[in-house]
Each structure stands twice: as structure tokens, then as C-alpha cells.
Design an enzyme around this catalytic site. Structure first.
Site, PDB file in Angstrom:
ATOM      1  N   ASP A 350       0.903  -1.431   0.054  1.00  0.00           N
ATOM      2  CA  ASP A 350       0.159   0.107  -0.059  1.00  0.00           C
ATOM      3  C   ASP A 350       0.794   1.352   0.002  1.00  0.00           C
ATOM      4  OD1 ASP A 350      -2.672   1.356   0.391  1.00  0.00           O
ATOM      5  OD2 ASP A 350      -1.543   2.041   2.207  1.00  0.00           O
ATOM      6  N   GLU A 386       1.655  -0.262  -4.905  1.00  0.00           N
ATOM      7  CA  GLU A 386       0.955   0.679  -5.259  1.00  0.00           C
ATOM      8  C   GLU A 386       1.657   1.994  -5.539  1.00  0.00           C
ATOM      9  OE1 GLU A 386      -3.677   2.563  -3.749  1.00  0.00           O
ATOM     10  OE2 GLU A 386      -1.831   2.238  -2.360  1.00  0.00           O
TER      11      GLU A 386
END
Length: 723
Positions: A350, A386
Site C-alpha cells: 500500500d 501501489e
């Protein structure tokens, strides 16, 4: 388990960090560079009563440690850290606050919100500069000393090659909460993840990996609890080593290991979505639960000269300080722990850009990336980033180091806009279909580095992309202001649910076209769980706080005729990808290379079978395109696998002339008419908002076929003019 009754700890060892049982006792080790004293607090088996406190007697290289003889797995504990309370200089020690071990491998439960969880007096005029002296232990979860022994049965991990990988992004809890064929206590747990019927569903789809939203223990944020909502997604990490207790049911951590073992037995890899960029402690006004109380100035990035405040590249109040070697060690130890103790096959990071930040900004050669890539364990796993955060220079798609794949949001947006009917999107679609070469063809990276998706947990589901023009997030309690405002979606005539047969048919066509685009493009396809049968979130594109049927998969929809038909279509497309080497290119090559006379590796044509030239690419109105791809057959290098993708993004049928040379084409997939299987002649009609794939084989007449002139530009779209 009875608490040990000795008066003081033995010195123990500074490594490994965490609580480690050797059968005769437990060694405790915790890092803090600025603490002046560290206490180990031992609790009863339920974690309700603090029974003893022990000073950790030694500090070696800023690691506090001690050994408790006769202690065994199951012991419940926490820490209290003494040191300066000087927020202006980044220090927030408060021994009245019980702290979780950052390396805790199992927790007793979740925090219970109370003002005592904060290191400062709530409502005090000096805010976070004040000191709260209430004991937080009654409201805190505690760590449990864990025995990690588990019988993996000698099973080997699937280790699917990247180019054959098909990812299924899913939420462990949401996948089973509406499973009526499961007993209620099992719903939402790892045991349900291991259910043979769910694994059979994955097998029939043909996916090779599940990507689980965060399973690390996470916090139910107070602002959500106050609104009667819950942190559903889990991007608010409370502990990097412990699984979320709510997902384990009565089976403890072994229930998650059992699920992973069964998925591996079915040939399915497990990828974890992990959040190392920030923690649940938030800004200076957040609670003191672990890292903040242990050594705030080491664990977090603070604003130089204003160390009371946190650098917030994440938008979540704080940023983990991966420039500190002990903090970087914690992240690497966590990753290794999940790969070894849980046999995890990969990680999706993330806000991966945050992890790669150094003092000067994002750096693909940062300590974080370098540490992972040289690690003999982690470098063998699938690594996905990401590629953005909200800090300066935070958009870094295509700029990560080799061995990392990246979520490709340009694929998402380009595919949505093309099938919505936007002008001038034919070139973007061509780039997406051919592996986003302009982004990833550098440093010897491979097409699989592009993780291709149209939907993910963050945003509309696919059914909502074709059913809603606007977001409908009122249930989130933020007056509909949260979530992305531009979704490149269309409702095709009516907002939300409808009984209009024409609108429903149009929505189904566009869903099939987008799913086929994902699965027939070079790169790594990723499907959002539920898209294979038309799952909806009723137009909510930010369902992070909806732990209810809004977010949970609706298996009644899956059992409907429309849901079953869409699932069959997805399974068919996945099967074709698996069967045809030309649909999963393993490396970027010279697309104009002729594998046999007249058949280059890749060629673009318009609907009249003319090679695409610059003027054709720049025509904003034309939405028809042909892509021919050729590759050596998987099993017989003397044979060539040839596929021809016919794309019609317009509202009317298009007659396509098939390019030379004439091959024995078969219709392998038609998103407009899924049951179509005829053999076309020299032309074929593709319906509106649809794509068709034709398949053929060709002999590789000579390994020294005449070369084809190379294009002047490396863009895969333009190279076809020389095919």
C-alpha cells in the site's frame, strides 16, 4: 497459564526481537533508542489483570531485553516505556500507557476506546503537549507469546510464473459474510476462506492467486466507531506481525495457516496487501498504542525543526520512518515472518512510493527496495507496489525497480474511458493491450510488471461502473464528499438499479468487454472479487467503512442466471489466456520481428485491415481496431500461436476485413455474443461495445524468416505500420 513468580528477569539476548520461547522460558527484546527504562508487564490469561512488572535488565545496541525463566507460549504481556516527555522534540514517553510489542504475533483482541488510550489529556488547553496519567491497560489489547509450530505437510508453494498469473483481489471477511451455506460463526473467518466450495469457485474461474486485503491486526478508528461504522478495509495497522483477531475465529493463527495450505493445495498463491507506510496511531492527536510510546522520534518521520508534528505523505496522519535501520529491520522482519511462518507467496505494498522515500524524495534505489531485492527469501516472492502517495512527486507509475510489479491505474482509466465511448482513446487502449510498453519497457523489466485492472477495492465495482454516473456514498456519513469524483463510468440510461431490459443488456455487454480487455492484454490481470458475477456496492465508491452487505459479496447474485453466465464468460477468457502464448507475452521484444513471412509478433490494423498509420491513430472518432499477436507455441516451437483481437468501442456493429495472410480462424471469444463459435471468412461483424478474439495456428516455415524493417518509433501502436 499461571504467571511465573520469579522476582527479576535474566539478561537474555537482544535478538531476535519480540517474544521468543525456547521451551524453558521466554526471551523478550524490544527496540527503543531514547527510552531510559523499559518494563515488561505480565497479565492473567484473559489479559484483564496485570500480575507482575519486570524491568528489562539489559539494553544492547538500543535493544532492551530480558529472559523470563519457566514462561511458556500463551503468556500475555505488554510494555511500559520510560523516557522524556518532550513532544516539541519528538519524544512522547508516558509509562502510564501500556504498549503493544511491535513484534507481537498474536493479540488478545482489539482496543476499547477510552480517553486513557491517549498520551495527553483530551480537551486540555495544551492539547498533545499535556500528559495523561491514567492507566490505559484496561482498554488495551495485549500480546500473547505464540508457538509458531504448524504442520505444512511437506506441500510446496505453487510458484506460478508471473506471465501465467491471474490475481483475484478479495476481502477475507467480505467474501463469506453472506454465504448461507456456512454456519454463522464461520462466516468472515479464515476457515471460510479455506472452504472447499469457495476454493472450487476460484479453481473454476482459473485464477492463480488471491490478493487479500490487509489481514494484519488493525484498529477500529474512533471517528468511525462514533458514527456507528467500522474500519472494513483494514488499512490502519495495529501490529505488523499478528493476524487480525476477528478473522481467526476459535482457530487462532493456525486457522489462517490452514487456509493458506488448502489454497496452495489447489495451486492458488496467496498475496497479502500490507500497510507499512503508516500506522493506526495517526497524527500527534492520535492514541498511544505502541510505536509512539516506545520511541516516537525513531519510528516516525517528523517535520525537521517542528518535531512535534509528523510528515504526512500518506494522508493518514503519520509516516513510518523507513530511513531508520531498526524500523526498516522491523518491516523486513515482518515480511520474512509472513513468508516463513505463513508461507505467503507475495505482497502488495500500500502506498509503495512512501516506502521508497528518502530525504530527497522517492528513490527506486532506496534502502527499502535495496533491502528487499537482496534478501534471499523476499526476492523470490511476488512484489507489487501501489505506485503513488500524496507527498511531493507522489505519482511514480513505471518508476519502480525491476522485480516489482505495479498497479497500473492508467490501464484502469483508459479501458473505462474507451468502453464508455470517449473520443480519442483508441491509442490508449492499444497501449494497454500491449503491456503499457512506454511505462515499463526499461531496465529489462517484463510486461508482467503492469498489473492490469479496471476495478479494485477502492472505487466502483464493475457492475457499478456500468450502472452509476455519480458516486453514492451517503452511507459513509460524509455527505457524499468522500471517494473519487471522476470514475469514468456511465449508467447507460438510468442511474442505479433498473428493470429496463435494453439497459441491462447494454450494461452486460460493456462488463464483458472490460473483463475481456483485462484478461486478453499483456501484463498481469487482476480481477476484483465479485466482478465475475456482477456484485454491486449500490454506487458506493469508497466503502472502506461499510462492514455490511454494501461491501460483502452477494452470493445470491452469483447464483442468478445472469451471474452464472458472467462467471462462465470470465472462466472462458481466463482459460483462453492460459491456452494461448500470444496472450501472455513473457518479455518485451521487437514487435516487428517476423516469426514467419507475413506474421510479425504484433501488428495493428483498422477495420478495413489496413495497417494503422499516424493519421489513423490520431483520428479521435474511430473506435474500431484490430490487434494480431503471434508467439511460439508453448509445446511445439515449430508451430505459431496466432490470435486476432477485433475491438469495436462504438454504438453500431462494425464489419471487419481480416488481414492477410488468410488463416484458418476460429471465433474463440465474442463478448457481444458469448455463445458464438463460427468460423469467419474474409470478414466478420463485431457487435456494438464488444470485442472478438479469433484464434489460429501457423507453421513456422523457417527459423530464418526474412526480417521486417524496424519502426522508427518504439511505441507498439506505431510499429504495426511496418508489419
Amino acid at each position: 497459564m499461571a504467571s511465573p513468580t520469579i522476582d527479576r528477569l535474566l539478561p537474555g539476548q537482544p535478538y531476535p526481537l519480540g517474544a521468543t520461547s525456547d521451551g524453558l522460558g521466554v526471551n523478550f527484546a524490544v527496540f527503543s533508542a531514547h527510552a531510559t527504562r523499559m518494563e515488561l508487564c505480565v497479565f492473567d490469561a484473559r489479559g484483564r489483570h496485570e500480575m507482575r512488572r519486570y524491568d528489562l535488565p539489559e539494553c544492547t545496541d538500543e535493544v532492551w531485553h530480558g529472559y523470563l525463566p519457566d514462561a511458556q507460549p500463551g503468556l500475555v504481556y505488554g510494555y511500559r516505556a520510560h523516557g522524556p516527555h518532550d513532544p516539541d522534540n519528538g519524544h512522547r514517553f508516558n509509562p502510564h500507557k501500556l504498549l503493544l510489542d511491535p513484534y507481537a504475533r498474536q493479540l488478545t483482541g482489539a482496543p476499547r476506546w477510552h480517553d486513557a488510550l491517549f498520551g495527553y489529556r483530551m480537551g486540555h488547553s495544551r492539547a498533545d503537549l499535556s500528559l495523561d496519567r491514567r492507566d490505559s491497560a484496561p482498554y488495551m489489547p495485549k500480546a500473547i507469546v505464540l508457538d509458531d509450530a504448524f504442520n505444512w505437510g511437506g506441500a510446496r508453494r505453487p510458484q506460478t510464473p508471473w506471465e501465467r498469473t491471474v490475481i483475484y483481489e478479495m476481502h477475507l471477511r467480505g467474501a463469506s459474510m453472506q454465504r448461507e451455506d456456512l454456519r454463522p460463526p464461520l462466516r468472515g473467518t479464515a476457515t471460510a476462506l479455506a472452504d472447499p466450495r469457495f476454493i472450487d469457485h476460484l479453481g473454476k474461474l482459473g485464477v492463480t492467486a488471491v490478493e487479500l486485503l490487509p489481514v494484519h491486526a488493525f484498529l477500529q478508528d474512533s471517528f468511525l466507531v462514533d458514527r456507528g461504522l467500522r474500519n472494513y478495509w483494514g488499512y490502519s495497522t495495529l501490529c505488523f506481525f499478528s493476524p487480525e483477531p476477528a478473522y481467526l475465529g476459535d482457530g487462532g493463527p493456525n486457522s489462517l495457516k490452514q487456509a493458506i495450505r488448502r489454497l496452495h493445495g489447489a495451486g492458488i498463491e496467496v498475496i497479502l496487501d500490507v500497510v507499512y507506510n503508516h500506522t493506526c496511531e495517526g497524527s500527534e492527536l492520535g492514541p498511544t498504542l505502541s510505536w509512539r510510546g516506545l520511541d516516537n522520534a525513531s519510528y516516525y518521520r517528523l517535520i525537521p525543526g517542528e518535531e512535534r508534528y509528523y510528515i504526512n505523505d500518506t494522508g493518514c496522519g503519520n509516516t513510518v520512518n523507513l530511513s531508520h535501520p531498526r524500523v526498516l529491520q522491523m518491516v523486513l522482519d515482518s515480511l520474512r515472518y509472513w513468508t516463513e511462518a505463513y508461507q505467503v507467496d507475495g505482497f502488495r505494498f500500500d502506498l509503495g512510493v512512501t516506502l521508497g522515500r528518502e530525504g530527497t524524495g522517492f528513490d527506486p534505489g532506496s534502502g527499502f527496495f535495496d533491502a528487499i531485492l537482496q534478501d534471499p527469501v523476499l526476492a523470490t516472492r511476488k512484489l507489487i507496489s501501489e505506485p503513488w502517495d500524496i507527498g511531493p512527486g507522489g505519482y511514480q507509475l513505471g518508476n519502480h525497480p525491476p522485480r516489482f510489479a505495479e498497479w497500473n491505474d492508467q490501464f484502469r482509466d483508459g479501458v473505462r474511458r474507451f468502453w464508455r465511448g470517449d473520443e480519442g482513446m483508441r491509442g490508449a487502449l492499444a497501449s494497454n493491450l500491449s503491456g503499457s510498453r512506454e511505462l515499463f519497457d526499461k531496465r529489462h523489466r517484463r510486461p508482467w510488471a503492469s498489473v492490469n485492472f479496471v476495478t479494485a477495492h477502492d472505487g466502483f465495482t464493475l457492475a457499478d461502473v456500468v450502472s452509476y454516473t455519480e458516486r453514492h456514498n451517503e452511507a459513509n456519513g460524509e455527505e457524499g464528499r468522500d471517494g473519487h469524483s471522476e470514475n469514468y463510468s456511465a449508467n447507460w440510461g438510468e442511474e442505479g438499479e433498473t428493470e429496463d431490459a435494453g439497459i441491462l443488456a447494454q450494461r452486460a455487454r460493456v462488463q464483458r468487454a472490460m473483463l475481456a480487455t483485462i484478461l486478453l492484454s499483456d501484463g498481469t490481470p487482476m480481477l476484483l472479487a465479485g466482478d465475475e458475477f456482477g456484485n454491486s456496492q449500490s454506487g458506493n465508491n469508497n466503502a472502506y467503512c461499510q462492514d455490511n452487505p454494501i461491501s460483502w459479496l452477494d452470493w445470491q447474485v452469483a447464483a442468478s442466471p445472469a451471474g452464472q453466465a458472467l462467471t462462465r464468460f470470465v472462466a472462458q477468457a481466463v482459460s483462453l489466456r492460459r491456452a494461448h502464448a500470444s496472450l501472455r507475452t513473457a518479455r518485451y521484444t521487437d514487435v516487428a520481428e517476423a516469426l514467419t513471412p507475413g506474421l510479425s509478433r504484433l501488428a495493428w490494423f483498422d477495420a478495413q485491415a489496413r495497417f494503422m498509420d499516424q493519421a489513423a491513430w490520431e483520428n479521435p472518432q474511430d473506435r474500431a481496431l484490430q490487434l494480431r499477436r503471434v508467439a511460439e507455441h508453448d509445446d511445439d516451437p515449430t508451430q505459431l500461436d496466432v490470435t486476432l483481437l477485433l475491438v469495436n468501442g462504438g454504438a453500431e456493429p462494425v464489419d471487419f476485413q481480416l488481414p492477410e495472410p488468410r488463416l484458418a480462424w476460429q471465433v474463440c471469444l465474442d463478448s457481444g455474443e458469448p455463445e458464438r463459435r463460427d468460423a469467419p471468412g474474409v470478414s466478420v461483424t463485431v457487435g456494438p461495445h464488444a470485442l472478438m478474439m479469433l484464434c489460429a495456428q501457423a507453421d513456422r516455415a523457417s527459423p530464418h524468416a526474412p526480417p521486417v524493417p524496424s519502426p522508427k518509433k518504439t511505441d507498439a501502436r506505431k510499429s504495426a505500420t511496418h508489419a
